[in-house]
Design an enzyme around this catalytic site. Structure first.
Site, PDB file in Angstrom:
ATOM      1  N   GLY A  46       0.701  -1.150  -0.074  1.00 54.57           N
ATOM      2  CA  GLY A  46      -0.011  -0.091   0.182  1.00 54.57           C
ATOM      3  C   GLY A  46       0.937   1.387   0.184  1.00 54.57           C
ATOM      4  O   GLY A  46       2.077   1.165   0.433  1.00 54.57           O
ATOM      5  N   GLN A  51       3.409  10.029   0.599  1.00 53.13           N
ATOM      6  CA  GLN A  51       4.695   9.219   0.720  1.00 53.13           C
ATOM      7  C   GLN A  51       5.563   9.261  -0.574  1.00 53.13           C
ATOM      8  O   GLN A  51       6.851   9.216  -0.457  1.00 53.13           O
ATOM      9  CB  GLN A  51       4.534   7.661   0.831  1.00 53.13           C
ATOM     10  CG  GLN A  51       3.652   7.561   2.264  1.00 53.13           C
ATOM     11  CD  GLN A  51       3.531   5.829   2.418  1.00 53.13           C
ATOM     12  OE1 GLN A  51       2.589   5.332   2.150  1.00 53.13           O
ATOM     13  NE2 GLN A  51       4.178   5.258   2.977  1.00 53.13           N
ATOM     14  N   CYS A 104       5.627   0.055   7.181  1.00 50.79           N
ATOM     15  CA  CYS A 104       5.336   1.198   6.202  1.00 50.79           C
ATOM     16  C   CYS A 104       6.599   1.552   5.467  1.00 50.79           C
ATOM     17  O   CYS A 104       7.461   1.508   5.926  1.00 50.79           O
ATOM     18  CB  CYS A 104       4.768   2.338   7.238  1.00 50.79           C
ATOM     19  SG  CYS A 104       4.431   3.852   6.048  1.00 50.79           S
ATOM     20  N   LEU A 105       6.411   1.677   4.004  1.00 47.12           N
ATOM     21  CA  LEU A 105       7.599   2.054   3.187  1.00 47.12           C
ATOM     22  C   LEU A 105       8.224   3.282   3.843  1.00 47.12           C
ATOM     23  O   LEU A 105       9.446   3.236   3.348  1.00 47.12           O
ATOM     24  CB  LEU A 105       7.091   1.947   1.914  1.00 47.12           C
ATOM     25  CG  LEU A 105       6.663   0.936   1.038  1.00 47.12           C
ATOM     26  CD1 LEU A 105       6.270   1.036  -0.169  1.00 47.12           C
ATOM     27  CD2 LEU A 105       7.592  -0.386   1.308  1.00 47.12           C
ATOM     28  N   HIS A 146      -4.621   1.850   7.107  1.00 48.51           N
ATOM     29  CA  HIS A 146      -3.449   2.440   7.179  1.00 48.51           C
ATOM     30  C   HIS A 146      -3.119   3.605   6.234  1.00 48.51           C
ATOM     31  O   HIS A 146      -2.495   4.760   6.580  1.00 48.51           O
ATOM     32  CB  HIS A 146      -2.399   1.257   7.088  1.00 48.51           C
ATOM     33  CG  HIS A 146      -0.816   1.607   7.064  1.00 48.51           C
ATOM     34  ND1 HIS A 146      -0.095   1.043   8.036  1.00 48.51           N
ATOM     35  CD2 HIS A 146      -0.183   2.336   6.211  1.00 48.51           C
ATOM     36  CE1 HIS A 146       1.092   1.678   7.690  1.00 48.51           C
ATOM     37  NE2 HIS A 146       1.083   2.473   6.680  1.00 48.51           N
ATOM     38  N   GLU A 147      -3.513   3.282   5.104  1.00 55.17           N
ATOM     39  CA  GLU A 147      -3.461   4.395   4.008  1.00 55.17           C
ATOM     40  C   GLU A 147      -4.066   5.567   4.315  1.00 55.17           C
ATOM     41  O   GLU A 147      -3.834   6.675   3.844  1.00 55.17           O
ATOM     42  CB  GLU A 147      -3.628   3.698   2.511  1.00 55.17           C
ATOM     43  CG  GLU A 147      -2.659   2.464   2.353  1.00 55.17           C
ATOM     44  CD  GLU A 147      -1.265   2.580   2.558  1.00 55.17           C
ATOM     45  OE1 GLU A 147      -0.717   3.903   2.551  1.00 55.17           O
ATOM     46  OE2 GLU A 147      -0.549   1.654   2.897  1.00 55.17           O
ATOM     47  N   HIS A 150      -2.744   7.845   6.489  1.00 53.52           N
ATOM     48  CA  HIS A 150      -1.699   8.865   5.926  1.00 53.52           C
ATOM     49  C   HIS A 150      -2.220  10.122   5.232  1.00 53.52           C
ATOM     50  O   HIS A 150      -1.686  10.956   5.389  1.00 53.52           O
ATOM     51  CB  HIS A 150      -1.017   8.171   4.703  1.00 53.52           C
ATOM     52  CG  HIS A 150       0.288   7.205   5.284  1.00 53.52           C
ATOM     53  ND1 HIS A 150       1.209   7.663   5.766  1.00 53.52           N
ATOM     54  CD2 HIS A 150       0.292   5.854   5.097  1.00 53.52           C
ATOM     55  CE1 HIS A 150       2.184   6.503   6.175  1.00 53.52           C
ATOM     56  NE2 HIS A 150       1.629   5.498   5.640  1.00 53.52           N
TER      57      HIS A 150
HETATM   58 NI    NI Z   1       2.515   3.871   5.493  1.00 51.58          NI
END
Ligand code: NI
Length: 167
Positions: A46, A51, A104-105, A146-147, A150
């Protein structure tokens, strides 16, 4: 398509609110495709637009695409099933919760347990500009929560802290 640079821990943009997307134009379509390519190339499931440095309300994910190993020990990758959600709004959250280890990336090598709603309903605009709604559970529900966090400037480690305050 192009792979974009992922913004990492400490970058201010990760704490900011995303802006609603008014028109799904070519720029947004390019951004969506770039986000997917960036996600796949980093073995993610995701990604939110902030990001990659864009404060726009868009997320991408693919929970089917997880690297696996076959009987001969070779890495296999199941078929891709990319999703693009524009201006996603969660309109229903189940009372039942699940505890899931997340990463998370933007926070490489950090993993911790987070509580998420087991089932949600999400309203969004698709890449063709059509309004959609879907009810999801399992990993898809967790990833969307989660996304969409963000997009509010919230990262999973904020949720971990919340959990510790509850306990
Ligand atoms: Ni994330």
């Amino acid at each position: 398509m192009a792979i974009r640079t992922i913004r990492l821990k400490g970058d201010d943009i990760l704490t900011k609110k995303a802006k609603k997307i008014e028109v799904v134009d070519e720029k947004i379509k390019t951004l969506a495709n770039d986000m997917l390519e960036t996600m796949y190339s980093n073995d993610g499931i995701g990604l939110a637009a902030c990001q990659v440095g864009m404060l726009k309300a868009m997320i991408v994910y693919d929970v089917k695409w997880i690297e696996d190993t076959d009987s001969k020990g070779r890495k296999i990758k199941p078929k891709k099933e990319p999703h693009i959600l524009i201006n996603p709004i969660i309109t229903y959250k189940s009372k039942s919760m699940v505890e899931v280890e997340e990463g998370c990336l933007s926070f490489p090598n950090e993993f911790d347990n987070v509580y998420r709603h087991e089932k949600i309903k999400v309203e969004y605009t698709d890449i063709n500009g059509n309004k959609k709604v879907k009810s999801v559970s399992g990993m898809e529900s967790v990833v969307i929560q989660h996304e969409t966090d963000h997009l509010e400037g919230i990262v999973f480690l904020d949720r971990v802290k919340e959990n510790k305050n509850i306990k």
